[in-house]
Design an enzyme around this catalytic site. Structure first.
Site, mmCIF file in Angstrom:
data_model
loop_
_atom_site.group_PDB
_atom_site.id
_atom_site.type_symbol
_atom_site.label_atom_id
_atom_site.label_comp_id
_atom_site.label_asym_id
_atom_site.label_seq_id
_atom_site.Cartn_x
_atom_site.Cartn_y
_atom_site.Cartn_z
ATOM 1 C CG HIS A 96 77.293 85.266 27.838
ATOM 2 N ND1 HIS A 96 78.211 85.502 28.832
ATOM 3 C CD2 HIS A 96 76.499 86.363 27.789
ATOM 4 C CE1 HIS A 96 77.972 86.684 29.381
ATOM 5 N NE2 HIS A 96 76.941 87.236 28.751
ATOM 6 C CB SER A 111 87.473 62.108 7.453
ATOM 7 O OG SER A 111 87.762 60.890 8.119
ATOM 8 C CE LYS A 123 84.282 64.011 11.014
ATOM 9 N NZ LYS A 123 84.994 64.918 11.807
ATOM 10 C CD GLU A 129 89.580 72.035 12.157
ATOM 11 O OE1 GLU A 129 88.796 71.543 12.974
ATOM 12 O OE2 GLU A 129 90.122 71.352 11.272
#
Ligand code: ARG
Length: 469
Positions: free
Chosen positions: A156, A277, A283, A290
């Site tokens: 979970h 970024s 970043k 992704e």
């Protein structure tokens, strides 16, 4: 150039109709397979006395020259033709004249495209199979080096029990091993030659289908001529296998994205495999993971698309089936790219082992072991579960962990606790005592690695990597 089938027609095809009908823009990818299939067909026609040796020689030399010239960039694939089969035949006739017109004897574009697509798909199955092996090697290597790298295991997405990185990677090893085994299965089922099925009902020429199959390294010939030209099951099976591979890559990507987040900081992605970024200087984004996760959708899409295309098609060939190509090619390219990139990302990724172990230490991942400890002292498990539940609550209130409590505090909750509890609930003990087959303990994982190595060393080599004639 005129169409191959112009004879019956009195009017030229409407331009828009031609463009809508044509497949050369995308089926030119089958050019090498189309030549390969035609060479085998011509050789067989000569062996059966349907072509003379001289005609066969001319045809084969002609086909080879077309292949060379296209590969060398001297001959460009001319979009005036409808499809790759028409292109090759038209150029052949243009180059060698009369003999070229005999190549299509005893053959239809229906069995021709069935053959080309199978040859092409077979190569891509081999390629993906080999890429999966590389990924499995990477996983096994990391497993070998991380038998004692402790980390939390989750259910979970909540910390559950401690595991090791070897164990966690081992789960992915199993997934990709199954994917690879699935490909072996598909490969053998699909490895039958459809050529000789003709348009749908075979042919009256005395073709030797077995001979063509041998030349093209098939295990045999397809058994029913209608099915031979109407079947794309092998492609659907492959797209289904590719979808499962993407599902596995996507799950793995998701974990890497989490592990790379500020909250986890379990891994550091290599600079070469991450991006920045344009606005936020701090970043370092996990774009590869992704994108792999994102590309899963288009591979599932290809499977759905072909399933839907094939649904409701009456026997035998229908032009709908031309729609198999673009989506299937895209899915194959996508999965090959994803496997390549993903493997590179894994190989260069660094683990922050201290953070991982600290994370496993916090969050009561040893609660089950604490309960098991009390069971060892004669407390029934259900009671032990309740006692440890209260202990966890106590720790949460005091913002501490089980192993940080004094023996007095522990005894205050249950008098069965003794000095040996600290050893029993240590991270090391929690992992190392888990020795059931497939569990994270060192001995169990050494055995998993041994089995993994044995599989990789003994697994079949698919394909011959080169093709006659
Ligand atoms: N371009 C066609 C395809 O991809 C080749 C077969 C054409 N056959 C036909 N009867 N029109 O399916």
């Amino acid at each position: 150039m005129a169409q191959l089938w112009g004879g019956r027609f009195t009017k030229a095809t409407d331009k828009k109709v031609f463009a809508f009908n044509a497949s050369l823009r995308f089926d030119q990818r089958l050019f090498p397979q189309d030549i390969q299939g035609s060479l085998a067909h011509a050789a067989m026609l000569a062996k059966q006395g349907i072509l003379t040796e001289e005609e066969k020689e001319k045809i084969c030399k002609g086909l080879e020259s077309i292949r060379e010239d296209v590969f060398a960039g001297k001959l460009s694939i001319d979009m005036a033709q409808e499809d790759v089969h028409s292109f090759v035949e038209a150029v052949l006739i243009d180059r060698i004249g009369e003999a070229g017109k005999k190549l299509h004897t005893g053959r239809s574009r229906n069995d021709q495209v069935a053959l080309d697509m199978r040859l092409y798909t077979r190569e891509r199955v081999e390629e993906i199979y080999d890429l999966l092996k590389e990924l499995l090697e990477t996983l096994l290597h990391t497993m070998e080096e991380n038998l004692d790298t402790y980390m939390p295991g989750f259910t979970h997405l909540q910390k559950a029990q401690p595991v090791t990185l070897a164990h966690h990677y081992g789960a992915y090893f199993e997934m990709f091993r199954r994917d690879r085994e699935q490909l072996t299965d598909i490969y053998h089922r699909m490895n039958l030659c459809p050529l000789g099925a003709g348009a749908l009902a075979g042919t009256t020429y005395p073709l030797d289908r077995e001979y063509v199959a041998r030349l093209l390294h098939f295990d045999g010939v397809t058994r029913n001529s209608m099915d031979s030209v109407a079947d794309r099951d092998y492609l659907i099976e492959f797209l289904a296998a590719l979808s499962v591979i993407m599902m596995h890559l996507s799950r793995f990507s998701e974990e890497i994205i989490l592990w790379n987040s500020n909250e986890y900081q379990f891994v550091e992605l290599d600079d070469a495999y991450s991006t920045g970024s344009s606005i936020m200087p701090q970043k370092k984004n996990p774009d590869i993971a992704e994108l792999v996760r994102g590309k899963t959708g288009r591979v599932y899409g290809a499977l759905m698309s072909l399933l839907t295309t094939m649904k409701g098609l009456p026997l035998a060939y229908n032009k709908d089936m031309q729609e198999d190509k673009e989506v299937a090619f895209d899915a194959m390219d996508t999965v090959a790219d994803c496997l390549n990139l993903f493997d590179g990302m894994l190989r260069t990724m660094k683990f922050r082992k201290e953070r991982m172990a600290d994370s496993a230490r916090n969050g009561f991942t040893n609660a089950t072991d604490a309960a098991d400890y009390l069971v060892g002292k004669g407390v029934p498990f259900r009671d032990a579960h309740g006692i440890i539940g209260r202990l966890v609550l106590y720790c949460i209130e005091k913002n501490t962990s089980i192993e940080a409590l004094s023996l007095e505090e522990l005894k205050g909750i249950c008098d069965k606790f003794e000095e040996d509890v600290y050893e029993a609930v240590s991270l090391k003990t929690c992992v190392e005592k888990r020795l059931t087959a497939g569990a994270p303990g060192r001995k169990a994982q050494e055995e998993a690695i041994r089995q993994g190595r044995e599989y990789l060393a003994g697994s079949e080599v698919l394909g011959r990597k080169e093709c006659a004639p």
